[in-house]
Scaffold this active site. Structure first.
Site: not given
Ligand code: HSE
Length: 438
Positions: A33, A45, A205
């Site tokens: 990168a 959560r 998908k």
């Protein structure tokens, strides 16, 4: 250069896998990168829940909006799934100028058009490799690797849970519910497993694949979706006798009049590689005019396979941080002002071959009546199997394989066959795909 800060929404299977892969492969990822990529802020959560990853150095919160509004976060990875609040969170992240990586196929299939428009306006990227077929880099392959081609069709096993269930039922004679429970334990199944077994997850998908393959807007509401719950062990056995395997297939095909967009159980010749994709594995076969067929195979779900795609997107977005927004790969492969207006065809207009299972009274003339009905509609028969009646029964299963025909003709033939006195149960119809160059 400073590392890129990622805000994670969700620290479950995929979120945990993403943290682990980023930590374990930090050096290689940085080499690719050009700078480090680190998770700095994450929402879950339940902060006390057991985790598969370490959260050392990550600020934790139960409020995902805190993450998408964090001024120090440059990329938000949305890994919570579902339609809402995922949509609201992603739009909020975009509004705050953040790039987004998501594994959420439901979100992209239903709200992708809106999300990509918002992203274009803000000059940010929304990357979604992990949304289709988990760890298989099929989005990149279709969008970039096959950019020279006209794509004719895409056919895929794109739900691991369904494929796992069909494989276990065939190989081990296991019970449907028992296999589904195992898939849930292994973290393959959706929160609502009817999404897996009724084909909704696969249709999400497929909708995404079709848009990228043909350059059409996302149109999940036009996808035909049929599940695997009506497939019997007899169907599996008869198909094998005829040289086929039954797979839950997503098919997107350009057929002259428009686009076929359909998910349903399908007989595939057993010699095809796709017919031999077993267990939780996914595979996508693409037929394109220049390259011909190419096949992409790999793990379609699970923590690290899915994280593999999420992290690849994080690397891509990191590189894009300094690129000109006008010169990025378009979200749906084609330039937004060059999307095609091809209609998604209704099912009666699709072309397919068929497997028909009839339960007939064992008396003279029954088969003649059935074949006459097919012949009247120009439906050509490829094979017929008549089985022995079950002990002390007088009804016989008859299995017919037909050549390719328009589905509307087949609907009419089935209605006429079911109206015969000698046919004593609804006809079980399964579509057949030979997966050749057609
Ligand atoms: N429930 C999905 C499957 C997970 O079984 O393939 C990956 O999208």
């Amino acid at each position: 250069m400073n590392p890129v800060n990622v805000g994670l929404l969700g620290l479950g299977t995929v979120g945990g896998g993403t943290v682990n892969v980023l930590q374990r492969n930090a050096a290689e990822i940085t080499r690719r990168a050009g700078r480090g990529i680190r998770v700095t802020h994450a929402a879950a959560r339940n902060l006390a829940a057991p985790r598969i990853c370490s959260t050392d150095g990550i600020r934790l919160t139960t409020d995902p909006f805190e993450v998408v509004r964090d001024p120090d976060v440059q990329i938000v990875a949305e890994l919570i799934g579902g339609y809402e609040p995922a949509r609201e969170l992603v739009l909020e992240a975009i509004a705050h100028g953040k790039h987004v990586v998501t594994a959420n196929k439901a979100l992209i299939a239903l709200h992708g058009n809106e999300i990509f428009a918002a992203a274009r306006e803000q000059g940010v990227v929304v990357a979604f490799e992990a949304a289709v077929a988990g760890g298989i880099p099929i989005i990149k392959a279709l969008r970039e690797g096959l950019a020279a081609n006209q794509i004719d069709w895409v056919a895929g096993i794109i739900n691991g849970t369904g494929n796992f269930i069909l494989t276990e039922m065939r190989d081990k004679g296991r019970d449907f519910a028992d296999v589904l429970a195992e898939a849930q334990e292994l973290g393959y199944a959706e929160a609502d497993p009817t999404f897996d077994v009724e084909g909704i997850d696969a249709a999400h998908k497929l909708t995404i694949l079709a848009s990228i393959a043909f350059g059409i807007p996302l149109q999940f509401d036009r996808a035909y979706t049929e599940g695997i719950t009506r497939i019997t062990r007899d169907d599996v056995a008869y198909a094998e006798e005829l040289g086929y395997r039954i797979k839950h297939l997503g098919v997107a095909r350009r057929n002259g009049a428009g686009i076929e967009l359909r998910v349903h159980p399908t007989l595939i010749p057993e010699r095809r590689l796709l017919a031999n994709v077993d267990g939780v594995m996914n595979a996508v076969l693409v037929m394109a005019d220049a390259v011909g067929p190419t096949l992409y195979y790999g793990a379609g779900a699970g923590a690290e396979p899915t994280a593999s795609s999420v992290v690849a997107d994080l690397v891509e977005v990191t590189r894009a941080l300094t690129s000109d927004p006008e010169n990025r790969v378009p979200h749906l492969a084609f330039q937004p002002d060059a999307m095609a207006d091809l209609p998604i065809l209704p099912m009666e207009a699709i072309q397919s071959a068929y497997y028909l299972r009839l339960l007939a009274k064992d008396r003279p003339g029954t088969l003649a009546d059935v074949t006459r009905i097919l012949a009247e509609r120009g439906i050509s028969i490829e094979a017929i199997l008549q089985k022995e009646p079950a002990e002390s029964a007088t009804d016989v299963p008859v299995i017919i394989l037909t050549h390719c025909v328009r589905e509307g003709e087949m609907d009419s033939a089935i209605a006429s066959i079911e109206a015969l006195d000698s046919i004593i149960a609804p006809v079980n119809r399964i579509r057949v795909e030979t997966l050749d160059a057609r």
